[in-house]
Design a protein around this motif. Structure first.
Motif, PDB file in Angstrom:
ATOM      1  N   THR A 110     -13.561   2.731 -48.971  1.00 51.48           N
ATOM      2  CA  THR A 110     -13.858   4.094 -48.521  1.00 51.48           C
ATOM      3  C   THR A 110     -14.705   4.079 -47.250  1.00 51.48           C
ATOM      4  OG1 THR A 110     -13.796   4.850 -50.822  1.00 51.48           O
ATOM      5  CG2 THR A 110     -14.786   6.340 -49.225  1.00 51.48           C
ATOM      6  N   LEU A 111     -15.667   3.162 -47.181  1.00 49.86           N
ATOM      7  CA  LEU A 111     -16.543   3.121 -46.012  1.00 49.86           C
ATOM      8  C   LEU A 111     -15.855   2.534 -44.781  1.00 49.86           C
ATOM      9  CD1 LEU A 111     -19.902   2.290 -47.772  1.00 49.86           C
ATOM     10  CD2 LEU A 111     -19.464   4.254 -46.305  1.00 49.86           C
ATOM     11  N   VAL A 112     -14.817   1.718 -44.957  1.00 46.12           N
ATOM     12  CA  VAL A 112     -14.005   1.301 -43.804  1.00 46.12           C
ATOM     13  C   VAL A 112     -13.502   2.539 -43.072  1.00 46.12           C
ATOM     14  CG1 VAL A 112     -11.776   0.325 -43.126  1.00 46.12           C
ATOM     15  CG2 VAL A 112     -13.274  -0.982 -44.611  1.00 46.12           C
ATOM     16  N   VAL A 113     -12.948   3.476 -43.831  1.00 43.39           N
ATOM     17  CA  VAL A 113     -12.351   4.681 -43.237  1.00 43.39           C
ATOM     18  C   VAL A 113     -13.437   5.634 -42.735  1.00 43.39           C
ATOM     19  CG1 VAL A 113     -10.813   6.630 -43.668  1.00 43.39           C
ATOM     20  CG2 VAL A 113     -10.367   4.421 -44.756  1.00 43.39           C
ATOM     21  N   CYS A 115      -2.930  14.817 -41.731  1.00 44.17           N
ATOM     22  CA  CYS A 115      -3.022  15.977 -40.831  1.00 44.17           C
ATOM     23  C   CYS A 115      -3.753  15.620 -39.541  1.00 44.17           C
ATOM     24  CB  CYS A 115      -3.729  17.137 -41.534  1.00 44.17           C
ATOM     25  SG  CYS A 115      -2.779  17.872 -42.881  1.00 44.17           S
ATOM     26  N   LEU A 116      -4.827  14.830 -39.648  1.00 42.19           N
ATOM     27  CA  LEU A 116      -5.585  14.439 -38.457  1.00 42.19           C
ATOM     28  C   LEU A 116      -4.734  13.590 -37.516  1.00 42.19           C
ATOM     29  CD1 LEU A 116      -8.473  14.630 -37.210  1.00 42.19           C
ATOM     30  CD2 LEU A 116      -8.935  12.397 -38.251  1.00 42.19           C
ATOM     31  N   ALA A 117      -3.845  12.784 -38.071  1.00 39.51           N
ATOM     32  CA  ALA A 117      -3.012  11.895 -37.257  1.00 39.51           C
ATOM     33  C   ALA A 117      -1.933  12.644 -36.492  1.00 39.51           C
ATOM     34  CB  ALA A 117      -2.381  10.825 -38.136  1.00 39.51           C
ATOM     35  N   ILE A 118      -1.476  13.807 -37.002  1.00 39.67           N
ATOM     36  CA  ILE A 118      -0.308  14.467 -36.390  1.00 39.67           C
ATOM     37  C   ILE A 118      -0.603  15.858 -35.827  1.00 39.67           C
ATOM     38  CG2 ILE A 118       1.289  13.192 -37.868  1.00 39.67           C
ATOM     39  CD1 ILE A 118       1.572  15.715 -39.584  1.00 39.67           C
ATOM     40  N   PRO A 167     -15.076   0.118 -37.678  1.00 41.86           N
ATOM     41  CA  PRO A 167     -15.062   0.255 -36.221  1.00 41.86           C
ATOM     42  C   PRO A 167     -14.404  -0.928 -35.515  1.00 41.86           C
ATOM     43  CG  PRO A 167     -17.197   0.870 -37.094  1.00 41.86           C
ATOM     44  CD  PRO A 167     -16.425   0.277 -38.233  1.00 41.86           C
ATOM     45  N   LEU A 168     -14.582  -2.154 -36.044  1.00 42.75           N
ATOM     46  CA  LEU A 168     -13.928  -3.319 -35.432  1.00 42.75           C
ATOM     47  C   LEU A 168     -12.415  -3.228 -35.544  1.00 42.75           C
ATOM     48  CD1 LEU A 168     -16.195  -6.322 -36.544  1.00 42.75           C
ATOM     49  CD2 LEU A 168     -16.046  -5.280 -34.283  1.00 42.75           C
ATOM     50  N   LEU A 169     -11.941  -2.745 -36.701  1.00 41.69           N
ATOM     51  CA  LEU A 169     -10.499  -2.569 -36.895  1.00 41.69           C
ATOM     52  C   LEU A 169      -9.933  -1.582 -35.882  1.00 41.69           C
ATOM     53  CD1 LEU A 169      -7.864  -2.903 -38.569  1.00 41.69           C
ATOM     54  CD2 LEU A 169      -8.700  -1.039 -40.032  1.00 41.69           C
ATOM     55  N   ALA A 170     -10.630  -0.466 -35.682  1.00 42.63           N
ATOM     56  CA  ALA A 170     -10.169   0.525 -34.706  1.00 42.63           C
ATOM     57  C   ALA A 170     -10.150  -0.051 -33.303  1.00 42.63           C
ATOM     58  CB  ALA A 170     -11.071   1.757 -34.758  1.00 42.63           C
ATOM     59  N   GLY A 171     -11.222  -0.780 -32.933  1.00 41.62           N
ATOM     60  CA  GLY A 171     -11.266  -1.395 -31.607  1.00 41.62           C
ATOM     61  C   GLY A 171     -10.141  -2.386 -31.400  1.00 41.62           C
ATOM     62  N   MET A 172      -9.824  -3.185 -32.431  1.00 39.51           N
ATOM     63  CA  MET A 172      -8.747  -4.171 -32.328  1.00 39.51           C
ATOM     64  C   MET A 172      -7.395  -3.485 -32.163  1.00 39.51           C
ATOM     65  SD  MET A 172      -7.675  -7.082 -35.136  1.00 39.51           S
ATOM     66  CE  MET A 172      -7.043  -5.827 -36.272  1.00 39.51           C
ATOM     67  N   LEU A 173      -7.147  -2.437 -32.951  1.00 38.43           N
ATOM     68  CA  LEU A 173      -5.863  -1.732 -32.859  1.00 38.43           C
ATOM     69  C   LEU A 173      -5.691  -1.069 -31.497  1.00 38.43           C
ATOM     70  CD1 LEU A 173      -5.717  -0.123 -36.433  1.00 38.43           C
ATOM     71  CD2 LEU A 173      -4.306  -1.995 -35.568  1.00 38.43           C
ATOM     72  N   LEU A 174      -6.780  -0.478 -30.984  1.00 40.06           N
ATOM     73  CA  LEU A 174      -6.702   0.150 -29.662  1.00 40.06           C
ATOM     74  C   LEU A 174      -6.479  -0.886 -28.565  1.00 40.06           C
ATOM     75  CD1 LEU A 174      -9.535   2.818 -30.021  1.00 40.06           C
ATOM     76  CD2 LEU A 174      -7.084   3.281 -29.781  1.00 40.06           C
ATOM     77  N   SER A 175      -7.089  -2.070 -28.730  1.00 38.88           N
ATOM     78  CA  SER A 175      -6.896  -3.148 -27.755  1.00 38.88           C
ATOM     79  C   SER A 175      -5.445  -3.621 -27.728  1.00 38.88           C
ATOM     80  CB  SER A 175      -7.814  -4.337 -28.080  1.00 38.88           C
ATOM     81  OG  SER A 175      -9.161  -3.958 -27.975  1.00 38.88           O
ATOM     82  N   ALA A 190      -3.963   6.833 -31.047  1.00 36.63           N
ATOM     83  CA  ALA A 190      -4.996   7.346 -31.944  1.00 36.63           C
ATOM     84  C   ALA A 190      -4.407   7.662 -33.313  1.00 36.63           C
ATOM     85  CB  ALA A 190      -5.636   8.595 -31.338  1.00 36.63           C
ATOM     86  N   GLY A 191      -3.212   8.228 -33.349  1.00 37.13           N
ATOM     87  CA  GLY A 191      -2.550   8.542 -34.614  1.00 37.13           C
ATOM     88  C   GLY A 191      -2.268   7.305 -35.440  1.00 37.13           C
ATOM     89  N   MET A 192      -1.870   6.221 -34.782  1.00 41.99           N
ATOM     90  CA  MET A 192      -1.599   4.964 -35.495  1.00 41.99           C
ATOM     91  C   MET A 192      -2.886   4.370 -36.068  1.00 41.99           C
ATOM     92  SD  MET A 192       1.182   3.258 -32.895  1.00 41.99           S
ATOM     93  CE  MET A 192       1.257   1.686 -33.783  1.00 41.99           C
ATOM     94  N   VAL A 193      -3.980   4.488 -35.332  1.00 38.32           N
ATOM     95  CA  VAL A 193      -5.261   3.974 -35.827  1.00 38.32           C
ATOM     96  C   VAL A 193      -5.667   4.731 -37.092  1.00 38.32           C
ATOM     97  CG1 VAL A 193      -7.733   3.763 -35.329  1.00 38.32           C
ATOM     98  CG2 VAL A 193      -6.061   3.202 -33.566  1.00 38.32           C
ATOM     99  N   ILE A 194      -5.542   6.052 -37.068  1.00 38.46           N
ATOM    100  CA  ILE A 194      -5.891   6.857 -38.243  1.00 38.46           C
ATOM    101  C   ILE A 194      -4.957   6.536 -39.409  1.00 38.46           C
ATOM    102  CG2 ILE A 194      -6.017   9.218 -39.140  1.00 38.46           C
ATOM    103  CD1 ILE A 194      -6.794  10.059 -36.225  1.00 38.46           C
ATOM    104  N   GLY A 195      -3.663   6.396 -39.132  1.00 40.87           N
ATOM    105  CA  GLY A 195      -2.695   6.082 -40.181  1.00 40.87           C
ATOM    106  C   GLY A 195      -2.930   4.726 -40.817  1.00 40.87           C
ATOM    107  N   ALA A 196      -3.478   3.775 -40.034  1.00 45.32           N
ATOM    108  CA  ALA A 196      -3.726   2.428 -40.560  1.00 45.32           C
ATOM    109  C   ALA A 196      -4.796   2.420 -41.644  1.00 45.32           C
ATOM    110  CB  ALA A 196      -4.148   1.498 -39.417  1.00 45.32           C
TER     111      ALA A 196
END
Length: 406
Positions: free
Chosen positions: A228-231, A297-300, A357-365, A370-376
């Motif tokens: 839960t805290l990852v998200v 909903c946030l992703a789309i 936050p590291l996961l988001a940074g890696m996916l963006l790199s 943004a939608g894919m990061v939220i969906g992940a």
């Protein structure tokens, strides 16, 4: 009657002071997120470096939660809480004076050390201030201060429009908790439950977590906290930048962030209240179904208005859901080991806070949208839901056994 009134007054005072501390924690937790666009420009940081800047404080909360919770069971809740607040307040101020990237990382780590030490003690104090049937509500009221503080961060960021003024966020977020320490020293009561149960001998650390009657509950709590805290922290730190990547202006991204925190405030109080009033399994199903729908909903969502509504939903169920998990953790450990048990759960959750936050940074790199990061983040929520449902499906006899020492 006088004793009852006195106890009620002490409980109210404890919750009010812990709520105020939670506001300062929430303010500092999101200070990096709202200052990030201006800091990145000034320091010339890429996505990977920003991810480490976000995660340094949450990495510091891991040993902070372990040490703070354990010391709270040994020497008292109040002493450890005040030292933790002093540490994160001073380090938050020093964030504004960081002149290079490596120094910034070190200061943020030490800030997290103080914040990590404070949180399990606030959860413990809130839960021990009330009777067993109100623990979920008490913890959730206290925890609602964190999204409230995050919302204040966004308002301060909007008021300080100049790109060079990001440091003021850390001045405010650091000085306020330091100035509150004299009030805590004078007015915060030590936990009655701790004073009654306190003995010279403390339960060994591994026995607290892995004694036969607690082993599986501990593991299930840990999995729920982590996922839960990852998200939660992925959104907490990256939401303004993710919204910017979708074409929103700084102010529009702040509106979305404010929506997330408004949802978090109401969600924290609502989910804790429901936890005390309804079947735990129903509340857990409600929480994680709501999280999945809000993330989708946030992703789309194509407009600022819909993004803000989706962010409110995310705050309502993600922040509210984590608040409910904190309430559950306080229920599953008796008084003499509650600080240690809750602290360990918070520490494991902080690994998720660090990873998000590291996961988001890696996916963006890697070029993800943004939608894919939220969906992940959706698979993490499914795992958390399964673990939490297994936890609250335990026979009532076990919960009563663990609560009997409160």
């Amino acid at each position: 009657m006088e004793k009852s009134v006195s106890h009620s007054g002490k409980a109210t005072l404890t919750l009010a002071l812990c709520f105020a501390i939670a506001i300062f924690e929430g303010f500092d937790l999101q200070s990096m997120g709202v200052a990030a666009p201006r800091m990145r420009a000034e320091f010339g940081l890429d996505n990977a470096q920003m991810a480490w800047a976000f995660s340094a404080a949450t990495l510091g909360t891991l040993p902070g939660a372990l040490l703070g919770g354990r010391l709270a069971d040994k020497i008292g809740r109040k002493k450890v809480l005040m030292f933790s607040i002093l540490l994160f307040g001073v380090m938050s101020v020093l964030t504004a004076f960081a002149s290079q990237y490596s120094l910034l990382i070190l200061i943020r780590f030490l800030t997290g050390l103080g914040m990590g030490g404070a949180l399990p003690i606030m959860i413990t104090l809130a839960s021990e201030a009330v009777s067993d049937k109100y623990k979920g509500t008490a913890v959730s009221i206290m925890y609602s201060g964190i999204p409230f503080g995050g919302m204040l961060t966004s308002f301060v960021a909007m008021a300080l429009a100049g790109d060079s003024e990001w440091r003021h966020i850390f001045y405010i977020g650091g000085l306020a908790p330091v100035l509150m320490i004299p009030l805590l020293l004078k007015f915060l009561p030590e936990s009655n439950a701790y004073l009654v149960k306190n003995t010279q001998s403390t339960v060994p650390f591994m026995q607290v977590l892995f004694a036969k009657e607690r082993r599986f509950s501990t593991i299930q709590l840990w999995i729920s906290f982590f996922c839960t805290l990852v998200v939660l922290y992925l959104l907490l730190n990256w939401l303004p930048l993710l919204m910017g990547a979708q074409g929103l202006s700084k102010n529009e991204a702040n509106y979305v962030q404010i929506g997330y925190n408004i949802g978090g405030i109401f969600g924290s109080i609502l989910m804790g209240f429901l936890l005390d009033k309804l079947r735990m399994s129903f509340v857990i199903k409600l929480i994680y179904t709501g999280i999945l729908l809000a993330l989708c909903c946030l992703a789309i969502s194509p407009t600022v208005a819909l993004l803000s509504l989706s962010a409110i939903g995310c705050g309502l169920f993600i922040v509210g859901g984590q608040s409910a998990l904190y309430g559950l953790a306080a229920r599953f450990y008796p008084t003499e080991m509650r600080g240690t048990g809750v602290g360990a759960a918070v520490a494991v959750g902080r690994i998720g806070s660090f990873a998000g936050p590291l996961l988001a940074g890696m996916l963006l790199s890697f070029g993800s949208s943004a939608g894919m990061v939220i969906g992940a983040s959706i698979p993490m929520i499914l795992i958390a839901a399964i673990a939490a449902l297994m936890l609250v499906s335990k026979p009532k006899q076990q919960t009563q056994l663990l609560s009997s020492s409160t």
